[in-house]
Design an enzyme around this catalytic site. Structure first.
Site, PDB file in Angstrom:
ATOM      1  CG  HIS A 150      -1.654   1.139   1.308  1.00  0.00           C
ATOM      2  ND1 HIS A 150      -3.039   1.158   0.944  1.00  0.00           N
ATOM      3  CD2 HIS A 150      -1.671   2.378   1.850  1.00  0.00           C
ATOM      4  CE1 HIS A 150      -3.753   2.418   1.161  1.00  0.00           C
ATOM      5  NE2 HIS A 150      -2.725   3.057   1.726  1.00  0.00           N
ATOM      6  CD  GLU A 151       1.516   3.772   3.887  1.00  0.00           C
ATOM      7  OE1 GLU A 151       1.605   4.512   3.187  1.00  0.00           O
ATOM      8  OE2 GLU A 151       0.528   3.339   4.444  1.00  0.00           O
ATOM      9  CG  HIS A 172       0.462   6.432  -0.388  1.00  0.00           C
ATOM     10  ND1 HIS A 172      -0.758   7.194  -0.843  1.00  0.00           N
ATOM     11  CD2 HIS A 172      -0.431   5.567   0.419  1.00  0.00           C
ATOM     12  CE1 HIS A 172      -1.721   6.919  -0.306  1.00  0.00           C
ATOM     13  NE2 HIS A 172      -1.632   5.968   0.454  1.00  0.00           N
ATOM     14  CD  GLU A 184      -5.535   5.711   0.627  1.00  0.00           C
ATOM     15  OE1 GLU A 184      -4.877   6.595   0.919  1.00  0.00           O
ATOM     16  OE2 GLU A 184      -5.516   4.342   1.126  1.00  0.00           O
TER      17      GLU A 184
HETATM   18 ZN    ZN Z   1      -3.057   5.297   1.925  1.00  0.00          ZN
END
Ligand code: ZN
Length: 520
Positions: free
Chosen positions: A276-277, A280, A315
């Site tokens: 997830h990170e 980003h 996101e």
């Molecule tokens: Zn996030």
């Protein structure tokens, strides 16, 4: 859009634009430095430094704001704008000037006294929330929430809006989104997803106990960081550290860091957290180098050194890599053998299929951050509904817990046993953040829209994914999203990339297909 054109155009604008850019670079430098202190406070800092660190970041942010709203910046902005008329409306330089002008106007509308009051409330409200949550006593936090809502209303009035005060608050995180647009989006999601959730609630859940075996942290890290590198995360401009509440943070595209929280007895937390990170981080690392230290890589309304255009757009990139890539059958067909090799004792009796089903298990529950892909948006939608009603004065802080529990029952069929696992669970309100929950769902919707477009448009992307080559997908996202930084709005990016603005259809189709087949 190539780098060369951008540099040449800047040269044509001459010394006025150079002076303006140098001034704005200082704003970015100060905000980047503040972010670096924030990173340190959440990874390395000894606890005794917490008060002084708060002063340090506040001072840096205040200095950045003072430079931004100063008469001198306005003078440089005027001069540079006078030269910029020859450029196309969406030229990077013109967009930087326009965004700076809007940000200055907005900040000047917010009274200094209100700023100060909000900052002071944050420091006391958080402590009250921590205690209220630990003791399950909503009454301890309620007066602070009351004040937070009151100050948020004042902020909304200062920012300005045409229909709903909540629109003004959302504009800080998701410019262009309104209560009216969200009502439509949420209605579509409810209609599309509730039947799938209801159908699955009747089926037996797949076994997932093996995810809670003993998984040493170092091995978790080793596996996850290898995947992050394969996705395209450049570790010469990044690093991974441990923290309590995971996040990604950047100080220009040349230093983009991610963090994770290792849970020794729950493999998915850090594994998918890192993916997830990483999503980003790929966004931030991929911003056009020409935008470094410019308004196109600075969140001027929020006073934050970030290159992504909205919280929702950001996101979308984390969700795309975490879910569409990382939780897919294709991904685990390739990587499960390596995971098993990393954890031979823990996974020897677990088949690839069993693992895939376990990491995609659906279970309506109480806690947002533990929610699965299918039920997550219901947590978000109810919070958004409650927040906008609080701001509009349709709901009181005293009525909030009951309203919360009623919505949990209505949508997910779960009974909230206490406020600790209900209305007190999120950190957002105690840090003064109202208007930011919708970003998670917008990110999910946008991720599906982009992923569907990428794979339909270019067959090579999916073929490459099946061989573990993430370069073509990364390249596609880099061209369509990352490189533009904050130059285009979220919907402009979507229209350029997919031909239409935010559209829930690909997301509903993705979730329905995936979970109907998983639970067939
Ligand atoms: Zn996030």
């Amino acid at each position: 859009m190539t780098l060369m054109t951008s540099v040449l155009v800047s040269a044509n604008l001459g010394k006025n634009h150079a002076a303006f850019s140098a001034r704005m670079a200082q704003v970015n430098d100060l905000l980047s430095a503040s972010s670096l202190l924030t990173w340190d406070s959440r990874t390395m800092m000894p606890p005794g430094a917490v008060v002084c660190r708060g002063h340090q970041t506040a001072t840096l942010t205040m200095l950045a704001r003072e430079i931004l709203v100063s008469d001198e910046t306005l003078r440089l902005l005027d001069a540079s704008e006078a030269d910029a008329h020859m450029l196309a409306e969406d030229a990077p330089e013109r967009r930087a000037l326009q965004q700076t002008r809007e940000a200055i106007a907005m900040h000047r509308r917010i009274p200094a006294a209100l700023q100060k009051e909000r900052a002071e409330l944050r420091s006391t409200a958080q402590a009250a929330w921590i205690q209220a949550r630990a003791e399950d006593r909503y009454a301890l936090f309620a007066p602070y929430l009351e004040k937070t809502v009151e100050l948020a209303r004042q902020l909304a009035e200062a920012i300005g809006y045409s229909e709903h005060p909540y629109d003004a608050l959302m504009s800080l995180f998701e410019p262009g989104e309104t209560v009216a647009t969200l009502q439509l989006l949420f209605a579509e999601l409810r209609a599309g997803l509730l039947p799938v959730v209801r159908a699955i609630a009747e089926k037996p859940a797949p076994p997932s106990d093996f995810l809670r075996r003993d998984y040493p942290e170092l091995l978790q890290e080793k596996f996850a960081i290898e995947i992050a590198k394969k996705f395209g995360y450049d570790l010469t401009r990044g690093r991974l550290d441990a923290t309590v509440h995971p996040f990604e943070i950047s100080f220009t595209r040349d230093d983009v860091r991610i963090t994770t929280r290792y849970s020794r007895n729950y493999l998915p937390a850090s594994l998918f957290g890192v993916l997830h990170e990483t999503g980003h981080a790929l966004y931030e690392q991929g911003v056009d180098p020409a935008y470094t230290r410019t308004p196109l890589a600075t969140d001027l309304p929020g006073l934050y050194a970030v290159g992504g255009v909205s919280f929702g757009a950001h996101e979308s990139q984390s969700r795309l890599w975490e879910n569409h890539v990382g939780r897919s059958r294709t991904f685990w067909a390739l990587h499960y053998p390596a995971l098993r090799q990393t954890f031979p004792d823990q996974l020897s009796d677990v088949s690839e299929e069993a693992f895939y089903r376990a990491i995609n298990r659906v279970q309506p529950g109480l806690i947002r951050v533990e929610a699965d892909e299918l039920t997550y948006d219901f947590h978000v939608m109810m919070r958004t509904e409650l927040e906008s009603d609080l701001i509009a004065g349709k709901l009181s802080v005293a009525e909030l817990p009951e309203a919360w529990n009623a919505l949990m029952k209505r949508d997910l069929g779960v009974v909230v046993p206490d406020n600790r696992r209900g209305v007190l669970q999120d950190i957002h309100w105690s840090s003064g953040q109202i208007g930011t929950f919708c970003n998670y769902t917008i990110g999910n919707v946008m991720a599906a829209q982009l992923y569907a477009q990428a794979t339909q448009e270019d067959a090579v992307i999916e073929q490459a994914l099946a061989t573990g080559d993430y370069q073509p997908l990364w390249q596609w996202l880099g061209d369509r999203i990352y490189q533009h930084g904050r130059r285009f709005s979220r919907d402009e990016l979507l229209i350029k990339a997919t031909g239409r603005k935010l559209d829930s259809a690909p997301y509903i189709a993705y979730l329905s297909n995936k979970y109907t087949s998983l639970y067939a």
